[in-house]
Design a protein around this motif. Structure first.
Motif, short mmCIF file in Angstrom:
data_model
loop_
_atom_site.label_atom_id
_atom_site.label_comp_id
_atom_site.label_asym_id
_atom_site.label_seq_id
_atom_site.Cartn_x
_atom_site.Cartn_y
_atom_site.Cartn_z
N ASP A 29 -1.32 4.00 9.06
CA ASP A 29 -2.53 3.84 8.26
C ASP A 29 -2.53 4.75 7.03
O ASP A 29 -2.94 4.33 5.94
CB ASP A 29 -3.77 4.12 9.12
CG ASP A 29 -3.93 3.12 10.25
OD1 ASP A 29 -3.84 1.91 9.98
OD2 ASP A 29 -4.14 3.55 11.40
N VAL A 30 -2.08 6.00 7.21
CA VAL A 30 -2.08 6.91 6.07
C VAL A 30 -1.00 6.52 5.06
O VAL A 30 -1.18 6.70 3.85
CB VAL A 30 -1.93 8.38 6.52
CG1 VAL A 30 -3.07 8.77 7.45
CG2 VAL A 30 -0.60 8.66 7.17
N ILE A 31 0.10 5.96 5.53
CA ILE A 31 1.14 5.47 4.62
C ILE A 31 0.64 4.25 3.85
O ILE A 31 0.83 4.13 2.63
CB ILE A 31 2.43 5.13 5.40
CG1 ILE A 31 3.06 6.42 5.96
CG2 ILE A 31 3.42 4.38 4.52
CD1 ILE A 31 4.18 6.18 6.94
N LEU A 32 -0.03 3.34 4.54
CA LEU A 32 -0.59 2.16 3.88
C LEU A 32 -1.60 2.57 2.81
O LEU A 32 -1.64 1.99 1.72
CB LEU A 32 -1.26 1.25 4.92
CG LEU A 32 -1.85 -0.07 4.40
CD1 LEU A 32 -0.76 -0.93 3.77
CD2 LEU A 32 -2.53 -0.82 5.53
N TYR A 33 -2.39 3.59 3.10
CA TYR A 33 -3.35 4.09 2.10
C TYR A 33 -2.61 4.60 0.87
O TYR A 33 -3.00 4.29 -0.27
CB TYR A 33 -4.21 5.21 2.69
CG TYR A 33 -5.07 5.87 1.63
CD1 TYR A 33 -6.29 5.31 1.26
CD2 TYR A 33 -4.65 7.03 0.98
CE1 TYR A 33 -7.07 5.89 0.27
CE2 TYR A 33 -5.42 7.61 -0.02
CZ TYR A 33 -6.62 7.03 -0.37
OH TYR A 33 -7.38 7.61 -1.37
N SER A 34 -1.56 5.37 1.08
CA SER A 34 -0.80 5.90 -0.06
C SER A 34 -0.22 4.78 -0.91
O SER A 34 -0.23 4.85 -2.14
CB SER A 34 0.32 6.82 0.44
OG SER A 34 -0.22 8.00 1.02
N LEU A 35 0.28 3.72 -0.28
CA LEU A 35 0.75 2.56 -1.03
C LEU A 35 -0.40 1.91 -1.79
O LEU A 35 -0.24 1.45 -2.93
CB LEU A 35 1.38 1.54 -0.08
CG LEU A 35 2.72 1.94 0.56
CD1 LEU A 35 3.09 0.95 1.66
CD2 LEU A 35 3.82 2.02 -0.49
N GLY A 36 -1.59 1.88 -1.19
CA GLY A 36 -2.75 1.25 -1.80
C GLY A 36 -3.23 1.95 -3.05
O GLY A 36 -3.83 1.32 -3.93
N ILE A 37 -2.98 3.27 -3.17
CA ILE A 37 -3.38 3.99 -4.39
C ILE A 37 -2.21 4.14 -5.36
O ILE A 37 -2.29 4.91 -6.32
CB ILE A 37 -4.00 5.36 -4.07
CG1 ILE A 37 -3.01 6.28 -3.36
CG2 ILE A 37 -5.28 5.20 -3.27
CD1 ILE A 37 -3.49 7.73 -3.24
N GLY A 38 -1.12 3.40 -5.10
CA GLY A 38 -0.04 3.30 -6.07
C GLY A 38 1.12 4.24 -5.90
O GLY A 38 2.00 4.30 -6.76
N THR A 39 1.18 4.98 -4.79
CA THR A 39 2.36 5.81 -4.54
C THR A 39 3.57 4.90 -4.36
O THR A 39 3.49 3.90 -3.66
CB THR A 39 2.16 6.65 -3.26
OG1 THR A 39 0.93 7.37 -3.36
CG2 THR A 39 3.31 7.63 -3.07
#
Length: 320
Positions: A29-39
């Protein structure tokens, strides 16, 4: 909680509490969030794998992930337009401002409990009203305090005092975290970035208060006045500008992050090109504030303004 039957006036719901929200999350979930903000791994500067690979020796949760367990508190209110009995049209609700303060970084997996209440309702004249919600986030087991969020929802076109309800709202109060003007000089740094064509679709998968068709359904978004179609979440823009400041000035050393305040002034759409302009200022105590203005180069608008990210002077142990 105030009753949802009928519609209360805005002043009647100030101070009313929402139902607690419990959020269980994992490393994915935390990785998916990071992808979602453009990391992205395509930009190796400052070691983005810290936020994208659970096997990294210094794997970390991006600080603004703390918005995720918090915003679940207001999901039903945003989707229904019912803020504890104060009823508005959900189609006209947008996130106008948000403040996040982190007291310790969330662990890579865990269970968080968030509590929320309506802190204020403010009249913005003919343009509408603002509903301010304060949210505290704690570890569900230890009750350690992790974060504070203040979300300001702008209800476009809502006229509370002009509908025969006799409710006269203030134009401003001391309950809302203040914005800050950007310095009147050339920015110290700038980051130009194209928003991914699927970024809103990806971000909504990690959003606990999503379900809002504005961020996925073009026809719904156009009916709400967004001519190009679905647009990026305001809380996603918060994550993007914070990411730019943390990487650009502190090399992704998240232990120095204290908080972020953003004001969203115009929508951002998939594939738009943005430019984050940043100014660094130090206080007498040694803490650092990065002032931020984001321009939408595709639309010719300023989409984030009077915003900032705060950092503490010395690294502190916020890793939980």
């Amino acid at each position: 909680m105030a009753s949802s039957k009928g519609s209360l006036t805005a002043s009647q719901v100030i101070g009313s509490k929402f139902k607690d929200f419990v959020h269980r999350y994992s490393e994915k979930d935390v990785i998916l969030y990071s992808l979602g903000i453009g990391t992205t791994v395509s930009n190796p500067a400052h070691d983005p794998l810290r936020f994208l690979y659970e096997g990294h020796s210094r794997f970390a949760v991006h600080p603004t992930f703390a918005t995720v367990p918090a915003m679940g508190v207001v999901r039903d209110a945003v989707l229904s337009g019912n803020f504890n009995g104060f009823q508005v049209d959900p189609k006209w609700i947008v996130l106008g401002e948000q403040y996040l303060e982190v007291f310790r970084c969330l662990p890579p997996s865990g269970v968080m409990t968030s509590t929320g209440k309506i802190a204020d309702v403010v009249d913005k004249g003919p343009s509408g009203v603002i509903v301010a919600v304060n949210i505290e986030t704690f570890d569900a087991k230890t009750e350690d305090r992790y974060a504070f969020n203040q979300a300001l929802f702008f209800v476009r076109g809502h006229r509370e005092g002009g509908r025969g309800q006799g409710d006269r709202l203030p134009r401003s109060t001391g309950r809302i975290v203040k914005l800050a003007e950007v310095p009147d000089r050339v920015p110290d740094a700038a980051v130009e970035e194209r928003i991914g064509s699927d970024q809103a679709a990806i971000f909504r998968l990690s959003s606990t208060y999503d379900g809002n068709a504005l961020h996925i359904d073009d026809a719904y978004a156009r009916a709400a006045g967004y001519a190009p179609g679905h647009n990026l979440h305001g809380v996603c823009l918060l994550g993007i500008v914070a990411r730019h400041a943390i990487a650009g000035f502190f090399g992704n050393e998240v232990d120095r992050f204290k908080g972020v305040k953003v004001r969203i002034t115009a929508p951002v759409f998939p594939s738009d090109v943005t430019r984050s302009e940043m100014w660094r200022e130090k206080s007498k105590t040694g803490s650092t504030r990065i002032h931020i203005r984001m321009r939408n180069l595709t639309r010719g608008t300023v989409c984030v303004d009077k915003s900032y990210v705060d950092f503490v002077h010395e690294e502190i142990n916020l890793t939980g």
